[in-house]
Structure formats: C-alpha cells, structure tokens
Scaffold this motif. Structure first.
Motif, PDB file in Angstrom:
ATOM      1  N   THR A 195      -8.961   6.357  -2.536  1.00 43.44           N
ATOM      2  CA  THR A 195      -8.463   7.004  -1.318  1.00 43.44           C
ATOM      3  C   THR A 195      -6.977   6.705  -1.139  1.00 43.44           C
ATOM      4  OG1 THR A 195      -8.895   5.125   0.113  1.00 43.44           O
ATOM      5  CG2 THR A 195     -10.727   6.676  -0.257  1.00 43.44           C
ATOM      6  N   SER A 196      -6.345   7.455  -0.272  1.00 42.74           N
ATOM      7  CA  SER A 196      -4.931   7.191   0.019  1.00 42.74           C
ATOM      8  C   SER A 196      -4.768   5.806   0.653  1.00 42.74           C
ATOM      9  CB  SER A 196      -4.340   8.276   0.898  1.00 42.74           C
ATOM     10  OG  SER A 196      -5.017   8.347   2.132  1.00 42.74           O
ATOM     11  N   ALA A 197      -5.758   5.354   1.404  1.00 41.02           N
ATOM     12  CA  ALA A 197      -5.703   4.011   1.990  1.00 41.02           C
ATOM     13  C   ALA A 197      -5.747   2.948   0.883  1.00 41.02           C
ATOM     14  CB  ALA A 197      -6.854   3.805   2.961  1.00 41.02           C
ATOM     15  N   ASP A 198      -6.560   3.190  -0.170  1.00 42.64           N
ATOM     16  CA  ASP A 198      -6.608   2.264  -1.308  1.00 42.64           C
ATOM     17  C   ASP A 198      -5.241   2.185  -1.984  1.00 42.64           C
ATOM     18  OD1 ASP A 198      -9.347   1.795  -0.951  1.00 42.64           O
ATOM     19  OD2 ASP A 198      -9.911   3.393  -2.367  1.00 42.64           O
ATOM     20  N   ASP A 235       1.267  -2.330  -1.460  1.00 43.96           N
ATOM     21  CA  ASP A 235       1.898  -3.349  -0.623  1.00 43.96           C
ATOM     22  C   ASP A 235       2.637  -4.331  -1.530  1.00 43.96           C
ATOM     23  OD1 ASP A 235       2.151  -5.030   1.902  1.00 43.96           O
ATOM     24  OD2 ASP A 235       1.132  -6.405   0.522  1.00 43.96           O
ATOM     25  N   THR A 294      -2.278   2.892  -0.683  1.00 40.88           N
ATOM     26  CA  THR A 294      -1.336   2.239   0.222  1.00 40.88           C
ATOM     27  C   THR A 294      -1.509   0.726   0.180  1.00 40.88           C
ATOM     28  OG1 THR A 294      -1.291   4.174   1.657  1.00 40.88           O
ATOM     29  CG2 THR A 294      -0.565   2.090   2.622  1.00 40.88           C
ATOM     30  N   ALA A 295      -2.754   0.270   0.205  1.00 39.99           N
ATOM     31  CA  ALA A 295      -3.015  -1.174   0.155  1.00 39.99           C
ATOM     32  C   ALA A 295      -2.551  -1.773  -1.172  1.00 39.99           C
ATOM     33  CB  ALA A 295      -4.502  -1.449   0.368  1.00 39.99           C
TER      34      ALA A 295
END
Length: 114
Positions: free
Chosen positions: A6-9, A15, A11-12
């Motif tokens: 996912t896009s959240a994956d 980091d 982004t994380a």
C-alpha cells in the motif's frame, strides 16, 4: 507495483530512520569496501581479468581529522574515482577532496570541542 504493497507501506519504508536502519543491516556486496576493527580504516578491493591475467588491487585508507579517526567509508571504482558513503551522489578525484567535502557538508561533526 505489487498490489499488496500500500502507499502507507511505502511511506513507512521511506522514512529516513527506518530506511537508514534497513541499509545499515545489509551486508556489503562482494568486492565492496569493508571496514576493519580500526575506526577510520577502510579497504577497497577491485578485481579484473585482462588478457588472461587476474588483476587484484587493494586500496586502504586510514583517515583522521584533527587527530581523530574518521570512518569515511571511502571506495575506489575501476576508473580510480572515489566515492564516500556519507556523500553517495558525489565522486571525487582524491581522498583529500572527499574529506574536505565531508568537513564542509557536516561541520558540526568536526567541531574542535566535539
């Protein structure tokens, strides 16, 4: 793109601290510079075959700034250009130029009282 990521994956994973820890955990690829037990000392190994001869060149650097060892992470490519882990997008003609740029880019790490 893998639909299970996912896009959240992403982004994380991007980091800087997370990505930095991941990169630090990786073993260097074969033939890549290794750091020995002395801070500030690094060795780069290059190999080639030429007209049936096996060539091996070992280049070692022991770097200090103001008498303190600097683990600069210097590496030499087949054309003799230097790169540095702290400045991965740069290439240098000399180790002195590399360390000068490290001092210029990271002055807080080279304070006399540090």
């Amino acid at each position: 793109m893998d639909p299970t990521i996912t896009s959240a994956d992403l982004t994380a994973a991007a980091d800087p601290e997370t990505f930095g820890r991941y990169l630090a955990s990786l073993a260097p690829p074969p033939g890549h510079m290794g750091m020995d037990h002395h801070a500030g000392h690094s060795t780069s190994v290059r190999t080639a075959e030429f007209e049936g001869h096996q060539i091996k060149i070992v280049t070692s650097y022991e770097v200090t700034v103001d008498g303190r060892p600097l683990a600069a992470g210097l590496d030499v490519d087949d054309d003799g250009m230097l790169s540095c882990h702290g400045l991965p997008a740069y290439q240098f003609r000399s180790a002195l130029d590399t360390v000068r740029e490290l001092v210029r880019k990271f002055p807080r790490h080279f304070r006399k009282d540090h």
